[in-house]
Design a protein around this motif. Sequence first.
Motif, PDB file in Angstrom:
ATOM      1  N   PRO A 125      21.457 -17.281  -2.576  1.00  0.00           N
ATOM      2  CA  PRO A 125      20.396 -16.272  -2.683  1.00  0.00           C
ATOM      3  C   PRO A 125      19.042 -16.929  -2.883  1.00  0.00           C
ATOM      4  N   VAL A 126      18.045 -16.289  -2.292  1.00  0.00           N
ATOM      5  CA  VAL A 126      16.674 -16.784  -2.381  1.00  0.00           C
ATOM      6  C   VAL A 126      15.980 -16.015  -3.486  1.00  0.00           C
ATOM      7  N   PRO A 127      15.339 -16.687  -4.422  1.00  0.00           N
ATOM      8  CA  PRO A 127      14.624 -15.973  -5.480  1.00  0.00           C
ATOM      9  C   PRO A 127      13.538 -15.081  -4.888  1.00  0.00           C
ATOM     10  N   SER A 128      13.284 -13.967  -5.564  1.00  0.00           N
ATOM     11  CA  SER A 128      12.298 -13.012  -5.042  1.00  0.00           C
ATOM     12  C   SER A 128      10.907 -13.615  -4.984  1.00  0.00           C
ATOM     13  N   ALA A 129      10.611 -14.586  -5.813  1.00  0.00           N
ATOM     14  CA  ALA A 129       9.285 -15.204  -5.784  1.00  0.00           C
ATOM     15  C   ALA A 129       9.066 -15.987  -4.504  1.00  0.00           C
ATOM     16  N   ALA A 130      10.157 -16.432  -3.855  1.00  0.00           N
ATOM     17  CA  ALA A 130      10.025 -17.227  -2.642  1.00  0.00           C
ATOM     18  C   ALA A 130       9.995 -16.357  -1.395  1.00  0.00           C
ATOM     19  N   ARG A 131      10.309 -15.074  -1.520  1.00  0.00           N
ATOM     20  CA  ARG A 131      10.288 -14.188  -0.354  1.00  0.00           C
ATOM     21  C   ARG A 131       8.847 -13.871   0.023  1.00  0.00           C
ATOM     22  N   PRO A 132       8.602 -13.675   1.320  1.00  0.00           N
ATOM     23  CA  PRO A 132       7.249 -13.302   1.724  1.00  0.00           C
ATOM     24  C   PRO A 132       6.929 -11.894   1.225  1.00  0.00           C
ATOM     25  N   PRO A 133       5.681 -11.638   0.934  1.00  0.00           N
ATOM     26  CA  PRO A 133       5.315 -10.295   0.460  1.00  0.00           C
ATOM     27  C   PRO A 133       5.528  -9.262   1.571  1.00  0.00           C
ATOM     28  N   THR A 134       5.932  -8.033   1.184  1.00  0.00           N
ATOM     29  CA  THR A 134       6.106  -6.976   2.185  1.00  0.00           C
ATOM     30  C   THR A 134       4.741  -6.476   2.606  1.00  0.00           C
ATOM     31  N   ALA A 135       4.638  -6.180   3.874  1.00  0.00           N
ATOM     32  CA  ALA A 135       3.344  -5.738   4.412  1.00  0.00           C
ATOM     33  C   ALA A 135       3.190  -4.237   4.185  1.00  0.00           C
ATOM     34  N   GLN A 136       2.085  -3.824   3.599  1.00  0.00           N
ATOM     35  CA  GLN A 136       1.746  -2.424   3.408  1.00  0.00           C
ATOM     36  C   GLN A 136       0.608  -2.086   4.360  1.00  0.00           C
ATOM     37  N   PRO A 137       0.607  -0.906   4.887  1.00  0.00           N
ATOM     38  CA  PRO A 137      -0.542  -0.519   5.714  1.00  0.00           C
ATOM     39  C   PRO A 137      -1.817  -0.604   4.891  1.00  0.00           C
ATOM     40  N   PRO A 138      -2.903  -0.971   5.540  1.00  0.00           N
ATOM     41  CA  PRO A 138      -4.153  -1.109   4.792  1.00  0.00           C
ATOM     42  C   PRO A 138      -4.539   0.203   4.107  1.00  0.00           C
ATOM     43  N   GLY A 139      -4.982   0.095   2.865  1.00  0.00           N
ATOM     44  CA  GLY A 139      -5.475   1.255   2.122  1.00  0.00           C
ATOM     45  C   GLY A 139      -4.386   2.079   1.475  1.00  0.00           C
ATOM     46  N   THR A 140      -3.136   1.590   1.501  1.00  0.00           N
ATOM     47  CA  THR A 140      -2.069   2.350   0.842  1.00  0.00           C
ATOM     48  C   THR A 140      -1.455   1.503  -0.255  1.00  0.00           C
ATOM     49  N   GLU A 141      -0.928   2.187  -1.217  1.00  0.00           N
ATOM     50  CA  GLU A 141      -0.252   1.518  -2.321  1.00  0.00           C
ATOM     51  C   GLU A 141       1.248   1.697  -2.133  1.00  0.00           C
ATOM     52  N   PRO A 142       2.069   0.855  -2.763  1.00  0.00           N
ATOM     53  CA  PRO A 142       3.511   1.094  -2.687  1.00  0.00           C
ATOM     54  C   PRO A 142       3.836   2.473  -3.257  1.00  0.00           C
ATOM     55  N   PRO A 143       4.863   3.144  -2.739  1.00  0.00           N
ATOM     56  CA  PRO A 143       5.170   4.510  -3.187  1.00  0.00           C
ATOM     57  C   PRO A 143       5.374   4.632  -4.683  1.00  0.00           C
ATOM     58  N   GLU A 144       5.922   3.619  -5.345  1.00  0.00           N
ATOM     59  CA  GLU A 144       6.163   3.741  -6.779  1.00  0.00           C
ATOM     60  C   GLU A 144       4.876   3.661  -7.591  1.00  0.00           C
ATOM     61  N   ASP A 145       3.785   3.157  -6.997  1.00  0.00           N
ATOM     62  CA  ASP A 145       2.522   3.030  -7.712  1.00  0.00           C
ATOM     63  C   ASP A 145       1.590   4.223  -7.489  1.00  0.00           C
ATOM     64  N   ARG A 146       1.999   5.173  -6.668  1.00  0.00           N
ATOM     65  CA  ARG A 146       1.112   6.289  -6.342  1.00  0.00           C
ATOM     66  C   ARG A 146       1.367   7.457  -7.291  1.00  0.00           C
ATOM     67  N   SER A 147       0.308   8.146  -7.615  1.00  0.00           N
ATOM     68  CA  SER A 147       0.446   9.282  -8.522  1.00  0.00           C
ATOM     69  C   SER A 147       0.883  10.524  -7.738  1.00  0.00           C
ATOM     70  N   LEU A 148       1.331  11.527  -8.460  1.00  0.00           N
ATOM     71  CA  LEU A 148       1.748  12.774  -7.839  1.00  0.00           C
ATOM     72  C   LEU A 148       0.571  13.439  -7.131  1.00  0.00           C
ATOM     73  N   GLY A 149      -0.593  13.372  -7.734  1.00  0.00           N
ATOM     74  CA  GLY A 149      -1.791  13.945  -7.116  1.00  0.00           C
ATOM     75  C   GLY A 149      -2.114  13.285  -5.792  1.00  0.00           C
ATOM     76  N   ASP A 150      -1.950  11.934  -5.735  1.00  0.00           N
ATOM     77  CA  ASP A 150      -2.199  11.226  -4.475  1.00  0.00           C
ATOM     78  C   ASP A 150      -1.213  11.663  -3.399  1.00  0.00           C
ATOM     79  N   LEU A 151       0.060  11.806  -3.784  1.00  0.00           N
ATOM     80  CA  LEU A 151       1.073  12.227  -2.815  1.00  0.00           C
ATOM     81  C   LEU A 151       0.808  13.637  -2.304  1.00  0.00           C
ATOM     82  N   ILE A 152       0.459  14.535  -3.214  1.00  0.00           N
ATOM     83  CA  ILE A 152       0.162  15.916  -2.813  1.00  0.00           C
ATOM     84  C   ILE A 152      -1.081  15.951  -1.928  1.00  0.00           C
ATOM     85  N   GLY A 153      -2.089  15.151  -2.284  1.00  0.00           N
ATOM     86  CA  GLY A 153      -3.288  15.083  -1.453  1.00  0.00           C
ATOM     87  C   GLY A 153      -2.982  14.585  -0.052  1.00  0.00           C
TER      88      GLY A 153
END
Length: 166
Positions: free
Chosen positions: A23-51
């Motif tokens: 197994p490869v440690p998570s620190a050695a994995r490349p970062p996942t690409a997010q579309p510009p201007g978006t946050e990961p789903p777990e970091d978004r507030s309910l208001g942002d999702l509803i908006g």
Amino acid sequence: MALSYADQRAGQTRAEATGATGPVPSAARPPTAQPPGTEPPEDRSLGDLIGEITDDLGQLVRDEIELAKAEIKQEATKAGKASGMLAGAGYAGHLVLLLGSLTVVFALGNVMNLAWAALVVTGLWAVGGAVLFLVGRKRLREVRPAPRQTIETLKEDAAWARHPTS
């Protein structure tokens, strides 16, 4: 052996770079690409999702309205062309009627005076026009100005809304 940032961005893992297995440690994995201007789903507030949902829904409605406008415009163009053809057919029918009447006048002119023949054809058209007028007037009197059944059902709906249990 540590991976450089360029190796991580290229998608190489520590196992690929070192030849190691396991197994490869998570620190050695490349970062996942997010579309510009978006946050990961777990970091978004309910208001942002509803908006975002509201924005998406608004865009969907606008797109549907534009589609409806385009379809209506296309169908209106078809209807306009068809109406023009029907008007041309009506004019041609009028000419057939006029010339057919003249033919009858001249045919009767071989049997009687031409003036009397024209008077007979005119009388036939007057009788036909009178019959059409009377039938049309009778049917027009049967037309109701308001959609009575719709008004009745709307009254029933309003009464039910006031007292839904009765």
